[in-house]
Design a protein around this motif. Structure first.
Motif, short mmCIF file in Angstrom:
data_model
loop_
_atom_site.label_atom_id
_atom_site.label_comp_id
_atom_site.label_asym_id
_atom_site.label_seq_id
_atom_site.Cartn_x
_atom_site.Cartn_y
_atom_site.Cartn_z
N LEU A 153 0.83 -1.21 0.00
CA LEU A 153 0.00 0.00 0.00
C LEU A 153 0.87 1.25 0.00
CD1 LEU A 153 -2.74 1.38 0.14
CD2 LEU A 153 -2.67 1.15 2.64
N ARG A 154 1.91 1.23 0.84
CA ARG A 154 2.83 2.37 0.89
C ARG A 154 3.55 2.56 -0.46
NH1 ARG A 154 5.63 4.95 5.20
NH2 ARG A 154 7.61 5.89 4.53
N ALA A 155 3.92 1.44 -1.08
CA ALA A 155 4.61 1.51 -2.37
C ALA A 155 3.70 2.10 -3.44
CB ALA A 155 5.08 0.11 -2.79
N ILE A 156 2.43 1.70 -3.44
CA ILE A 156 1.48 2.23 -4.42
C ILE A 156 1.26 3.72 -4.20
CG2 ILE A 156 -0.93 2.17 -5.19
CD1 ILE A 156 -0.87 -0.85 -4.60
N LEU A 157 1.09 4.11 -2.94
CA LEU A 157 0.89 5.53 -2.63
C LEU A 157 2.10 6.36 -3.04
CD1 LEU A 157 -0.84 5.32 0.88
CD2 LEU A 157 -1.87 6.06 -1.28
N ARG A 158 3.30 5.82 -2.79
CA ARG A 158 4.51 6.54 -3.14
C ARG A 158 4.63 6.67 -4.67
NH1 ARG A 158 9.80 6.03 -4.49
NH2 ARG A 158 11.21 7.56 -3.55
N PHE A 159 4.20 5.62 -5.37
CA PHE A 159 4.27 5.66 -6.84
C PHE A 159 3.44 6.81 -7.39
CE2 PHE A 159 2.66 4.37 -11.03
CZ PHE A 159 3.85 4.20 -11.70
N PHE A 160 2.23 6.98 -6.83
CA PHE A 160 1.34 8.00 -7.35
C PHE A 160 1.60 9.39 -6.76
CE2 PHE A 160 -1.13 4.27 -8.61
CZ PHE A 160 -1.50 4.64 -9.89
N THR A 161 2.17 9.45 -5.55
CA THR A 161 2.38 10.76 -4.93
C THR A 161 3.80 11.30 -5.12
OG1 THR A 161 2.95 9.70 -2.80
CG2 THR A 161 0.64 10.33 -3.16
N TYR A 162 4.74 10.44 -5.52
CA TYR A 162 6.11 10.92 -5.72
C TYR A 162 6.69 10.51 -7.07
CZ TYR A 162 11.11 11.54 -5.46
OH TYR A 162 12.40 11.91 -5.76
N SER A 207 8.50 7.81 -19.61
CA SER A 207 7.25 8.05 -20.33
C SER A 207 6.18 7.03 -19.98
CB SER A 207 7.50 8.08 -21.83
OG SER A 207 8.05 6.86 -22.28
N VAL A 208 6.58 5.78 -19.73
CA VAL A 208 5.60 4.75 -19.34
C VAL A 208 4.93 5.12 -18.02
CG1 VAL A 208 5.43 2.41 -18.42
CG2 VAL A 208 6.52 2.79 -20.62
N LYS A 209 5.70 5.64 -17.08
CA LYS A 209 5.13 6.05 -15.80
C LYS A 209 4.12 7.19 -15.98
CE LYS A 209 9.27 4.58 -13.35
NZ LYS A 209 10.55 5.01 -12.75
N ILE A 210 4.42 8.09 -16.91
CA ILE A 210 3.50 9.20 -17.16
C ILE A 210 2.22 8.68 -17.80
CG2 ILE A 210 3.15 11.35 -18.44
CD1 ILE A 210 6.18 11.81 -18.22
N ILE A 211 2.32 7.80 -18.78
CA ILE A 211 1.13 7.30 -19.46
C ILE A 211 0.29 6.45 -18.51
CG2 ILE A 211 1.96 5.11 -20.42
CD1 ILE A 211 -0.06 7.74 -22.33
N LEU A 212 0.93 5.73 -17.59
CA LEU A 212 0.18 4.94 -16.62
C LEU A 212 -0.67 5.83 -15.72
CD1 LEU A 212 2.76 2.21 -15.46
CD2 LEU A 212 0.66 1.86 -16.77
N SER A 213 -0.20 7.04 -15.47
CA SER A 213 -0.92 7.93 -14.56
C SER A 213 -2.24 8.40 -15.14
CB SER A 213 -0.05 9.14 -14.20
OG SER A 213 0.03 10.06 -15.28
N ILE A 214 -2.36 8.43 -16.48
CA ILE A 214 -3.60 8.97 -17.06
C ILE A 214 -4.64 7.89 -17.33
CG2 ILE A 214 -2.34 10.88 -18.12
CD1 ILE A 214 -2.77 9.51 -20.83
N LEU A 215 -4.27 6.62 -17.22
CA LEU A 215 -5.24 5.56 -17.50
C LEU A 215 -6.41 5.60 -16.51
CD1 LEU A 215 -2.91 2.60 -18.55
CD2 LEU A 215 -3.89 4.44 -19.94
N PRO A 216 -6.18 5.73 -15.19
CA PRO A 216 -7.32 5.87 -14.28
C PRO A 216 -8.14 7.12 -14.55
CG PRO A 216 -5.30 5.37 -13.06
CD PRO A 216 -4.90 5.71 -14.45
N LEU A 217 -7.47 8.20 -14.96
CA LEU A 217 -8.19 9.45 -15.26
C LEU A 217 -9.06 9.28 -16.50
CD1 LEU A 217 -5.38 12.10 -14.61
CD2 LEU A 217 -7.32 11.51 -13.14
N THR A 218 -8.58 8.53 -17.48
CA THR A 218 -9.37 8.27 -18.68
C THR A 218 -10.65 7.51 -18.33
OG1 THR A 218 -7.41 8.27 -20.09
CG2 THR A 218 -9.35 7.13 -20.93
N ILE A 219 -10.52 6.55 -17.45
CA ILE A 219 -11.70 5.79 -17.01
C ILE A 219 -12.65 6.70 -16.22
CG2 ILE A 219 -12.46 3.88 -15.54
CD1 ILE A 219 -9.81 2.47 -16.28
N LEU A 220 -12.09 7.57 -15.39
CA LEU A 220 -12.93 8.50 -14.63
C LEU A 220 -13.67 9.44 -15.57
CD1 LEU A 220 -13.84 9.68 -11.91
CD2 LEU A 220 -11.79 11.14 -11.95
N ALA A 221 -12.99 9.95 -16.59
CA ALA A 221 -13.64 10.83 -17.56
C ALA A 221 -14.78 10.11 -18.29
CB ALA A 221 -12.61 11.35 -18.57
#
Length: 334
Positions: free
Chosen positions: A93-102, A274-288
């Motif tokens: 859980l900490r690793a996932i949070l750190r991935f998205f917050t840092y 770039s893969v890390k950046i594209i991964l960040s928008i996949l949940p946002l695409t689903i939210l949209a």
């Protein structure tokens, strides 16, 4: 003679040790303060600290093997070594949070040029789309299709400009839009293998489409009314297209401008970033897609509710992709 030689030799050693300590004392004290909470230190910072301290330790051991500064540096190096190389229980859980917050914001910070380039290209072609729409409505028909334009004009005539979003079943619409927009994100990113031109082409198409689509409503006197519906989902959806374009630029520019790295190493680094950046928008695409399917259709919502969703979405995008990356980079520079 021997006495004077020994005095000069040891005096020189003492003087070198004094200069060595004076030049590095504040740096070591800073490291010591940071090591008071090792868990809060980013991995890259820990690695840099360890390399720096071991380099200083090697120098000290070679010139002053029995000096107190050598013992001090050895203790610092051991503390870092034990922390870095002792197996740790993974807190997922900490690793996932750190991935998205840092991790993601840190990589976005490294791609600030690509993000600005993507936004500039998209904004420029959106303006082109507006100009084309105001020049001739046939330009809109060519881009959006005759059937879609006629349906939209009919909806406007009936007083429900954005009724297109309310005609399908919510769940079916959500699944279709989510899959389609995820496909667009990945295509935009994959086009990054063709530097600049690949992602630029996708941004051009989507920019012109947005400009003409939004202008269609303004040309028929319902521009502001349409915006309070369309941008409920459009704020995040358009942002993901721009960010996906930035990820594509980051992928391609990495091997075109490798800097001091080999092209292979540069491509590897730009690919990971770039893969890390594209991964960040996949949940946002689903939210949209969720917003578009379940919320945009409700034109009866009060204006306050609509604006809260739109401005809240915009605030999140600005904070996560602009403010937070800058904050992280600034903190690392201190």
């Amino acid at each position: 003679m021997v006495y004077f030689y020994l005095c000069n030799y040891y005096g020189s050693i003492i003087m070198k040790e004094y200069i060595f300590v004076r030049q590095n004392k504040q740096k070591w004290l800073q490291y010591e303060r940071e090591m008071g909470d090792l868990k809060s230190i980013p991995t890259k910072r820990l690695s840099d600290m360890y390399q720096d301290i071991t380099a200083d330790l090697a120098y000290s051991q070679s010139l002053f093997p029995k000096a107190r500064v050598t013992v001090y540096l050895n203790n610092l190096a051991l503390a870092l070594h034990d922390y870095l190389y002792t197996p740790k229980k993974v807190d997922h859980l900490r690793a996932i949070l750190r991935f998205f917050t840092y991790v993601i914001p840190r990589n976005v910070a490294d791609a600030h040029f690509e993000l600005k380039l993507s936004f500039a290209i998209f904004a420029a072609f959106t303006l082109v789309g507006v100009i084309l729409a105001y020049q001739d409505i046939e330009n809109v028909v060519d881009t959006l299709g005759y059937g879609y334009v006629q349906m939209t004009l009919e909806n406007i005539k009936n007083g429900v400009p954005t009724d297109v979003y309310g005609r399908s079943n919510e769940s079916d619409m959500f699944l279709f839009i989510a899959l389609n927009n995820l496909r667009v994100d990945l295509i935009t990113y994959s086009y990054g293998v063709i530097p600049i031109l690949g992602p630029g082409y996708i941004l051009m198409k989507n920019g012109i489409m947005l400009g003409e689509f939004q202008s269609l409503f303004f040309l028929n006197g319902v521009g502001l009314q349409s915006m309070t519906a369309i941008w409920i989902h459009g704020t995040i959806e358009i942002s993901t297209i721009i960010i996906g374009g930035a990820a594509g630029f980051a992928l391609g520019l990495g091997w075109v401008f490798p800097g001091t790295y080999s092209r292979k190493e540069a491509l590897k680094r730009s690919g990971l970033r770039s893969v890390k950046i594209i991964l960040s928008i996949l949940p946002l695409t689903i939210l949209a897609a969720f917003f578009e399917s379940f919320l945009t259709r409700h034109t009866e919502y009060p204006l306050f509710v609509k604006l809260t969703i739109i401005l809240g979405s915009l605030a999140f995008i600005v904070y996560y992709y602009i403010v937070l990356p800058r904050k992280i980079r600034k903190e690392e520079a201190l």
